[in-house]
Design a protein around this motif. Structure first.
Motif, mmCIF file in Angstrom:
data_model
loop_
_atom_site.group_PDB
_atom_site.id
_atom_site.type_symbol
_atom_site.label_atom_id
_atom_site.label_comp_id
_atom_site.label_asym_id
_atom_site.label_seq_id
_atom_site.Cartn_x
_atom_site.Cartn_y
_atom_site.Cartn_z
ATOM 1 N N GLY A 116 0.792 -1.226 0.000
ATOM 2 C CA GLY A 116 0.000 0.000 0.000
ATOM 3 C C GLY A 116 0.817 1.264 0.000
ATOM 4 O O GLY A 116 0.265 2.358 -0.042
ATOM 5 N N TRP A 128 -8.100 9.127 3.256
ATOM 6 C CA TRP A 128 -8.128 8.460 1.961
ATOM 7 C C TRP A 128 -9.303 7.491 1.976
ATOM 8 O O TRP A 128 -9.364 6.593 2.821
ATOM 9 C CB TRP A 128 -6.818 7.710 1.716
ATOM 10 C CG TRP A 128 -6.653 7.210 0.310
ATOM 11 C CD1 TRP A 128 -6.771 5.921 -0.118
ATOM 12 C CD2 TRP A 128 -6.319 7.987 -0.845
ATOM 13 N NE1 TRP A 128 -6.544 5.845 -1.467
ATOM 14 C CE2 TRP A 128 -6.260 7.101 -1.940
ATOM 15 C CE3 TRP A 128 -6.071 9.340 -1.056
ATOM 16 C CZ2 TRP A 128 -5.956 7.523 -3.234
ATOM 17 C CZ3 TRP A 128 -5.774 9.760 -2.340
ATOM 18 C CH2 TRP A 128 -5.713 8.860 -3.401
ATOM 19 N N CYS A 130 -11.465 4.559 0.438
ATOM 20 C CA CYS A 130 -11.266 3.396 -0.437
ATOM 21 C C CYS A 130 -12.371 3.314 -1.492
ATOM 22 O O CYS A 130 -13.527 3.661 -1.237
ATOM 23 C CB CYS A 130 -11.251 2.107 0.382
ATOM 24 S SG CYS A 130 -9.905 2.025 1.581
ATOM 25 N N THR A 132 -12.500 0.290 -3.605
ATOM 26 C CA THR A 132 -12.385 -1.063 -4.159
ATOM 27 C C THR A 132 -13.743 -1.682 -4.472
ATOM 28 O O THR A 132 -13.868 -2.421 -5.454
ATOM 29 C CB THR A 132 -11.615 -1.967 -3.192
ATOM 30 O OG1 THR A 132 -12.234 -1.921 -1.892
ATOM 31 C CG2 THR A 132 -10.171 -1.522 -3.057
ATOM 32 N N ALA A 140 -12.261 -3.313 0.873
ATOM 33 C CA ALA A 140 -10.831 -3.222 1.154
ATOM 34 C C ALA A 140 -10.503 -4.048 2.387
ATOM 35 O O ALA A 140 -11.302 -4.148 3.324
ATOM 36 C CB ALA A 140 -10.426 -1.770 1.359
ATOM 37 N N GLN A 144 -4.981 0.716 3.903
ATOM 38 C CA GLN A 144 -4.289 1.134 2.684
ATOM 39 C C GLN A 144 -5.102 0.842 1.431
ATOM 40 O O GLN A 144 -4.604 1.000 0.317
ATOM 41 C CB GLN A 144 -2.922 0.443 2.583
ATOM 42 C CG GLN A 144 -1.922 0.856 3.665
ATOM 43 C CD GLN A 144 -1.567 2.314 3.568
ATOM 44 O OE1 GLN A 144 -2.208 3.147 4.184
ATOM 45 N NE2 GLN A 144 -0.551 2.628 2.797
ATOM 46 N N CYS A 145 -6.346 0.421 1.616
ATOM 47 C CA CYS A 145 -7.276 0.175 0.508
ATOM 48 C C CYS A 145 -6.806 -0.948 -0.401
ATOM 49 O O CYS A 145 -7.028 -0.914 -1.625
ATOM 50 C CB CYS A 145 -7.508 1.451 -0.302
ATOM 51 S SG CYS A 145 -8.258 2.791 0.645
ATOM 52 N N ASN A 146 -6.154 -1.954 0.165
ATOM 53 C CA ASN A 146 -5.812 -3.140 -0.605
ATOM 54 C C ASN A 146 -7.016 -4.069 -0.691
ATOM 55 O O ASN A 146 -7.890 -4.073 0.188
ATOM 56 C CB ASN A 146 -4.638 -3.872 0.047
ATOM 57 C CG ASN A 146 -3.347 -3.086 -0.074
ATOM 58 O OD1 ASN A 146 -2.972 -2.679 -1.165
ATOM 59 N ND2 ASN A 146 -2.686 -2.846 1.054
ATOM 60 N N THR A 198 -4.523 -3.788 -6.545
ATOM 61 C CA THR A 198 -4.274 -2.570 -5.782
ATOM 62 C C THR A 198 -2.805 -2.473 -5.417
ATOM 63 O O THR A 198 -2.134 -3.477 -5.172
ATOM 64 C CB THR A 198 -5.114 -2.545 -4.491
ATOM 65 O OG1 THR A 198 -4.880 -3.760 -3.751
ATOM 66 C CG2 THR A 198 -6.590 -2.429 -4.800
ATOM 67 N N ARG A 201 -2.151 2.455 -2.632
ATOM 68 C CA ARG A 201 -3.485 3.015 -2.400
ATOM 69 C C ARG A 201 -4.205 3.356 -3.701
ATOM 70 O O ARG A 201 -5.196 4.089 -3.701
ATOM 71 C CB ARG A 201 -3.435 4.251 -1.493
ATOM 72 C CG ARG A 201 -2.834 4.018 -0.120
ATOM 73 C CD ARG A 201 -3.183 5.118 0.859
ATOM 74 N NE ARG A 201 -2.930 6.443 0.333
ATOM 75 C CZ ARG A 201 -3.196 7.566 0.993
ATOM 76 N NH1 ARG A 201 -3.725 7.510 2.214
ATOM 77 N NH2 ARG A 201 -2.920 8.743 0.456
ATOM 78 N N THR A 237 -9.811 10.231 -2.830
ATOM 79 C CA THR A 237 -10.609 9.019 -2.993
ATOM 80 C C THR A 237 -9.940 8.088 -3.995
ATOM 81 O O THR A 237 -9.535 8.515 -5.073
ATOM 82 C CB THR A 237 -12.031 9.358 -3.481
ATOM 83 O OG1 THR A 237 -12.640 10.261 -2.561
ATOM 84 C CG2 THR A 237 -12.885 8.109 -3.593
ATOM 85 N N GLN A 238 -9.826 6.823 -3.631
ATOM 86 C CA GLN A 238 -9.250 5.809 -4.523
ATOM 87 C C GLN A 238 -10.166 5.630 -5.737
ATOM 88 O O GLN A 238 -11.364 5.409 -5.585
ATOM 89 C CB GLN A 238 -9.099 4.506 -3.753
ATOM 90 C CG GLN A 238 -8.377 3.394 -4.481
ATOM 91 C CD GLN A 238 -8.393 2.103 -3.664
ATOM 92 O OE1 GLN A 238 -9.392 1.784 -3.007
ATOM 93 N NE2 GLN A 238 -7.297 1.369 -3.690
#
Length: 701
Positions: A116, A128, A130, A132, A140, A144-146, A198, A201, A237-238
């Protein structure tokens, strides 16, 4: 999915990561080389590694471990006698990889970072959000939004000519699947696999020709195309990436890969873009095999990323195709600021003094005054810290000077605070630009096109914007130290590193109510001339900007095939010449400036210049050089002899009062204007530290 990954890793190890192609003479000493990235910039817990074995040594006798954990089984013998293996299970931080043989041992430290991020881009902006789930990856799995990687298959229909979903459990009839022949002469069913995953991030896609029966991308030509997207926003935003199902590249065997962080509308920090690209290329190398070379493409903000990445982190992009281009963020931001101030002055402060649009255009430097109006309407708000839309955040999280002074500030500099650091007085990010000393309209004054009274009034009243993007009467000063960082960190593009990169600049031409004006291509060229003594590595192709901002398909294809030939010839050049010399020596004969007039390609420079003249911006109209890259000018006291017109005593007094510190002396370099330092890391703080040369293995015994 797991089977696909295992098969791909096996393919990398058995089909010869063999980076150099046919087996060459093996180096005699035992050695370790990290193939997927620099040893100190590894991410995600794995690294592709090659162990070379002495000529008289037995590769099967080599033992490899990581901090005492045996990983020998990960390695496979290659045609050149070396061993290549994907070393997994690396801990975050330092990992010592050791290869042992009866001739001795060799070791290298692998520094692993979380998938991430961050790695070199410095502390990541917060908050941040996510994305996803919206991107089809499910929830996620961490902050870290993985999220788990997913794969999709598509085929090109022989009936419609379009891509459609391919279901391996119920595939379409073979006759409905088009075939394609790659540039390597391999003919395959036109089936593409898209990997969505991903990293850093961001959300990335990797598309490549794929054989569902063997789960292998055997038709990949080992060349990579990376699209970059436009716009400019401090998004928190991711977001998903640009589309990757591009027939022009995929049909020829190219891989296409890109991240949502490569869209400047979602990420106006090119250092983060570079980090995301590095991590993406590492994954491709580990899971698919070596990359011969990487080609960038993209318009507007996408061009900024190409220029900045190629100049600040050389080697990540081997050739670039900037379209509707700008050189960088911060000199473009100066153009936006100047337009915002001028539109306000002409419209709200002194409209009676400036009724003639032609005079306004002479001051703002463009062909037409509507170009500044277009800038003002489209991008002047990107530096407003209280505009929630800049951050794509709920309004309650966003800064307001009265109601939420500790909220998220939605400006370019606050989004890039890891580069600039913070101001002592309020903790806001430093700003590297201003307009102290700029004599707006100087060229028009000396040409007799505006009066001294207009000139004096304009420069006395134009003012600037404060840190909260409110109009102020005084001119703006850059924050202490920020200008030095801008040049040091290459945030103002330094063309020295670009000399080693073939550039095909695609310039759609329209000079009326348009922000993508043509002088930006020539601005980059002027920087190449100044920094390198020439611009032979850059060609500019100009065409009418109608109806789309993008080049027509025939020009886009011609550019793509040209830069591919150019890079292939450089790759084949085995001489000991430096890369920048190889770029020039292997330049195709048809890689020349051109323009399209009435649909015909023209290579006569004079005719192209007459048909498509370029202009400038307000700084150039104020006397700045065409390189247009001075953030803070050196100052000198004005002298009457500096001007081609006569001022009354009252006008002269007012002019001097408007410039108490002096006016710009454009004959001198800007304050703190120095060559950039490539490959900086901001992990230790603002300003950056040079990473230096990649770590090398050390021998023992």
């Amino acid at each position: 999915m797991r089977r696909c990954i295992v098969v791909l890793v096996s393919l990398v190890l058995t089909l010869g990561f063999v980076g150099a192609g046919p087996a060459a003479a093996r180096p005699s000493p035992l050695d370790i080389e990290v193939l997927s990235n620099r040893a100190d910039l590894i991410s995600g817990g794995d690294a592709l590694v090659r162990v070379t074995v002495p000529r008289r040594g037995d590769p099967t006798a080599v033992r490899v471990d990581v901090d005492g954990r045996d990983v020998t089984a990960a390695f496979r013998a290659q045609p050149d006698g070396s061993l290549v293996g994907l070393v997994e299970g690396l801990a975050v931080g330092r990992n010592v990889l050791t290869a042992r043989h009866r001739f001795g041992s060799v070791r290298i430290t692998l520094t692993n970072h979380p998938i991430g991020g961050p790695i070199f881009a410095g502390p990541q902006v917060q908050p941040w959000i996510c994305g996803t789930e919206r991107a089809g990856l499910g929830p996620a799995t961490d902050a870290q939004c993985n999220a788990p990687t997913r794969f999709s298959l598509f085929y090109k229909s022989s009936m419609t000519g379009q891509f459609a979903a391919y279901d391996p459990a119920a595939p379409p009839p073979a006759a409905q699947i088009a075939s394609t022949t790659t540039d390597q002469g391999v003919t395959v069913p036109y089936i593409v696999r898209v990997e969505r995953g991903t990293a850093d991030r961001g959300i990335h896609d990797i598309a490549v020709l794929f054989d569902p029966a063997t789960a292998q991308p055997r038709a990949w030509n080992h060349k990579l195309v990376v699209p970059f997207g436009g716009g400019g926003s401090s998004n928190h935003t991711q977001q998903p990436p640009l589309p990757v199902l591009d027939d022009m590249a995929l049909s020829r065997g190219f891989m296409i890969a890109t991240s949502g962080l490569h869209i400047m509308a979602f990420n106006i920090n090119a250092t983060v873009s570079a980090e995301a690209l590095m991590m993406l290329k590492e994954r491709i190398t580990e899971r698919y095999g070596r990359i011969r070379y990487t080609i960038g493409a993209g318009c507007s903000g996408g061009s900024i990323q190409q220029h900045l990445i190629a100049a600040t982190y050389p080697g990540l992009l081997d050739g670039i195709q900037p379209n509707c281009s700008y050189a960088d963020v911060w000199t473009t931001a100066s153009e936006v600021l100047d337009c915002h101030l001028l539109v306000n002055y002409f419209t709200n402060v002194a409209p009676a003094l400036w009724p003639d649009p032609a005079q306004r255009a002479l001051v703002d430097g463009h062909k037409d005054a509507t170009d500044c109006v277009a800038w003002d309407q489209s991008f002047s708000v990107v530096s407003d810290p209280s505009r929630a839309a800049n951050c794509n955040l709920p309004a309650e999280l966003v800064y307001h000077p009265q109601t939420n002074p500790t909220g998220v500030r939605c400006t370019i500099q606050d989004y890039q605070v890891a580069i600039w650091g913070r101001r002592a007085e309020d903790g806001f990010a430093k700003v590297p630009s201003g307009n102290v000393g700029v004599q707006y309209g100087l060229a028009a004054l000396n040409a007799g096109k505006i009066t001294p009274a207009q000139f004096v009034d304009l420069n006395a009243k134009i003012g600037s914007k404060d840190i909260d993007w409110k109009f102020q009467a005084q001119r703006a000063e850059p924050d202490p130290g920020a200008v030095r960082i801008a040049y040091r960190a290459g945030q103002v593009t330094d063309a020295r590193q670009l000399a080693a990169v073939p550039i095909v600049d695609l310039r759609g031409y329209n000079e009326t109510f348009e922000i993508h004006t043509s002088f930006h291509s020539h601005k980059l060229r002027a920087k190449l001339d100044r920094d390198n003594g020439g611009h032979a590595n850059q060609i500019i192709w100009t065409f009418p900007l109608s109806p789309s901002i993008l080049p027509p398909p025939d020009i886009a294809l011609r550019s793509f095939l040209l830069i591919d030939r150019w890079l292939a010839d450089i790759e084949a050049d085995t001489s000991h010449k430096p890369l920048r010399a190889k770029v020039i020596a292997n330049k195709p004969r048809d890689a020349v400036d051109a323009c399209w007039i009435d649909g015909a390609r023209v290579t006569d420079p004079a005719r192209c210049a007459r048909t498509y003249p370029h202009f400038g911006d307000a700084r150039i109209a104020a006397g700045a050089p065409l390189t247009d890259d001075i953030l803070r000018c050196q100052l000198r006291h004005p002298q009457r002899g500096d001007y081609a017109v006569a001022f009354t005593d009252a006008e002269w007094a007012a002019l001097n009062a408007g410039f108490p510190s002096g006016v710009c002396d454009w004959r001198r370099p800007g304050v703190d204007q120095r060559p950039s330092i490539p490959w900086l890391t901001f992990a230790d703080g603002p300003g950056g530290r040079p990473l230096g040369n990649p770590p090398r293995a050390s021998r023992h015994g």
